[in-house]
Design a protein around this motif. Sequence first.
Motif, short mmCIF file in Angstrom:
data_model
loop_
_atom_site.label_atom_id
_atom_site.label_comp_id
_atom_site.label_asym_id
_atom_site.label_seq_id
_atom_site.Cartn_x
_atom_site.Cartn_y
_atom_site.Cartn_z
N THR A 1 -72.83 97.60 -30.36
CA THR A 1 -72.04 96.66 -29.31
C THR A 1 -72.11 95.33 -29.16
O THR A 1 -71.47 94.76 -28.85
CB THR A 1 -72.41 97.37 -27.64
OG1 THR A 1 -73.96 97.33 -27.54
CG2 THR A 1 -72.24 98.97 -27.76
N LYS B 1 -69.07 104.04 -27.99
CA LYS B 1 -69.51 102.97 -26.94
C LYS B 1 -68.89 101.65 -26.87
O LYS B 1 -68.80 100.96 -25.75
CB LYS B 1 -71.02 102.82 -27.17
CG LYS B 1 -71.83 104.41 -26.63
CD LYS B 1 -73.32 103.93 -26.85
CE LYS B 1 -74.05 105.35 -26.49
NZ LYS B 1 -75.60 104.95 -26.39
N ILE B 2 -68.58 101.35 -28.06
CA ILE B 2 -67.81 100.02 -28.12
C ILE B 2 -66.52 100.18 -27.47
O ILE B 2 -66.14 99.23 -26.39
CB ILE B 2 -67.50 99.61 -29.51
CG1 ILE B 2 -68.95 99.38 -30.39
CG2 ILE B 2 -66.57 98.21 -29.64
CD1 ILE B 2 -68.60 98.96 -31.87
#
Length: 629
Positions: free
Chosen positions: A181, A156-157
Motif C-alpha cells: 500500500t 487492499k490498494i
Amino acid sequence: MALKRSFVFDFDSTLTKVEALDVLAEITLIGNPKKEAIINEIIAITNQGIDGEISFTESLEKRIRLLNAKKTDLPLLIKELRQKVSRSIETNKAFFKDFSDDIYIISAGFKEFIVPIVAEYNIPSERVYANTFQFDENDVIIGFDTENPLSKHNGKIECLQNLNLTGEIQVIGDGYSDAVTKKAGVADTFFAYTENVQRAKTIENADHITPNLDEFLYLNNLPRNISYPKNRIKILLLENVHSDAFTKLTADGFTVETVSKSLSEEELIIKLKDVHVLGIRSKTQVTKKVIEAADKLMVVAAFCIGTKQINLDACQENGVVVFNAPYSNTRSVVELAIGEIIMLMRSVFQRSTEIHNGKWNKTAQGSREVRGKKLGIVGYGNIGKQLSVLAESLGMDVYYYDVEDTLALGNAKRITTLKELLNISDVITLHVDDNAANKNYIGAEEIAQMKDGVHLVNLSRGFVVNIDALVDGLKSGKIAGAAVDVYPEEPAKNGEFYTPLKGLPNVILTPHVGGSTEEAQKDIADFVPSKIMAYMNSGNTVDAVNFPNIRLPRQTNAHRFLHIHKNVSGVMAKINKVLAKYELNITGQYLSTDAKVGYVITDVNKIYDDEVITKLRKIEGTIKFRILY
C-alpha cells in the motif's frame, strides 16, 4: 491544528496472534485422520498468499475447499479469537476506543468473525473492510464474494483508493499485501507489525518495524499503556545465563542480547552504552567505573547468590537497583556438600585415583560411615539450615555456629563459640557470606583447634580459608581430607588453573560448581527475571540487595512516576509541591529510604504537562527519574 491521521490495521496476525482460517481448520477438522496434513497445507497456502507468491483469490479458494466449514463453526471460531488478541493490542484497548473514529480495519479475512472481535474495541462494522463468506442451502461455506476487491491480488490498494481518506494514512500489518500500500502510494507510512510473526518481505518494505503496539503508539506520540516501549529496553545477559532467562524476558517484550563469557572492565563499558539491564554471574566485575559510565543502566542482576563482584555502593549512588538469587541454588549446594562429606569419609577420591592408576587397594582403613559423626556447620543461613536437615536424616549429630542468634532446625544444637564447634566436629562445613571481615576466617590457629583427622568442606567463599594453612594441615595429617569448590583467586574464563592444593591425597577440588546444576540454573533463570520485570514493569524493588524495598500494585487509568534521590530531608515535600502546582491528583504514593537513598513511587490520575517531568527531574538530590506508564 494537528494533521488528521487515519490508522489502517490488518486483522490476522496483527490484531490477533493467529491466522483465523488456520484456527477454523483446527475446529472443523476435529476427528479427521488427515487433520495435521490438511492444517499444514492450509498454513502453507496462507503464507503463499500473504507473501504474494500466489494470488489472494487462489489462496482463499484453496483454503475454503480444505476447510469444509459450516456457519455453526463460526461462533466457536469467534470464541477462540477473543482469547488470541495480540497482547499489546489488548493492553492498549483504550487507544482503540479513544481514536475509533480514525481507525479502519482492512483485511483479507472475513467480516463474519472480524466484526464481533473489533466491536469490543469500539470499532463499528462500517469501518471494517473484509471479505464475506458464501453459504449453500446447508450453511456450508462454499466460497466468498468474488466481487469484493479484498478477495483479489492487491485488493487492499483498491480498497484504500476507494475510501479516499484525507490526511496522513498509516497502515499497520504483518503481510506483504499491507506493505505494498505504501509502494502504491495509497499509504503515507507502513509499519511492519512483528509481535506475532516476522516476514522478510514485509520488513524489507517497512518504514518502521513495530514489535508491538506500544512501539507504534510511541512513534506517533499517542497515549499508551506504558511510557516507553519494552522493545526499546535493552537487556544484556553475560556468562551463559540459562536460556530460560532469555525466553522469559523476550516473551515479556524486552530486547535481549546474550554473551557466553564475562567481559573486562573496558569491554563492559563499551557494551553497556545503550543497555538498561545487565545480567551476570560470578565472573564479571561491575566496578564503580563501569557503573558511572553506564548512563542508561537501571538494573544489575546477579544470576547467582553472591554480589561481591558488583560495587553495590556505586550502584546505589547512581540509582541502579541490584537483584540476586539468594535461594535458588541452595539445594544444589547442599547436595554437593552431602556427597563430598560421604566421599571424604569413605576416602572415595583416593581409591578412585589409585584404580585409575592401575592400583587395586581394597581396604577399610580410613573409610568410615557418616552415621553418628558430629557435623559442625559454620554459618547457619539458608544453605546451612537445609544441610542440617539432610545431614540429620543420614544419622549425623548436627552442631552449628553463627554470629546471628538463629533458631535450630530438627535436633541441631547451637554452639556459642567457633572454637568449641571446631573442637567437637568430625566434619566441618563452611557456609559464611562474602563479608570482607571473613577473610582468612579459617587459618592456622583455627585448624589447630580442630580434632585430629577432621574433614573440611568449603563451598562458601575462597578467601574464607587460608590456603597455605590448609595445605599444612593436610600434609601434617591434622586434616584427613578436604573438599574445596572456591578459591581466593578464580580465573575469568575456563582454562589453566593452579592451586597449592593440587595433587594432595584425599582432596576433592571442583571449579566453583556448588550451585551449577541444571535445576539450580533453571530456578535462577525464573527467579531473577521475575525481579527484573517487577522493577521495570511496576517499579517494585522487593528483594533488591542495595535499595529500599517497595511493592505497589499496578494502577489503571493512572500514571506512575519513579523518583530515586539522595536521602536528604525535604525531597518528598518538593515532589508533592510540584505535583500540586500542576494540579495533579495523587492516587497512591510510597516513600522508602535507607542510609543513602530514597525511593518514591507516585501514581497520579490526570494527563500531565511535560513541564512537570522537567521540574521533577530538577529537584535537588535527584539521582534518577522515570515515567513508568
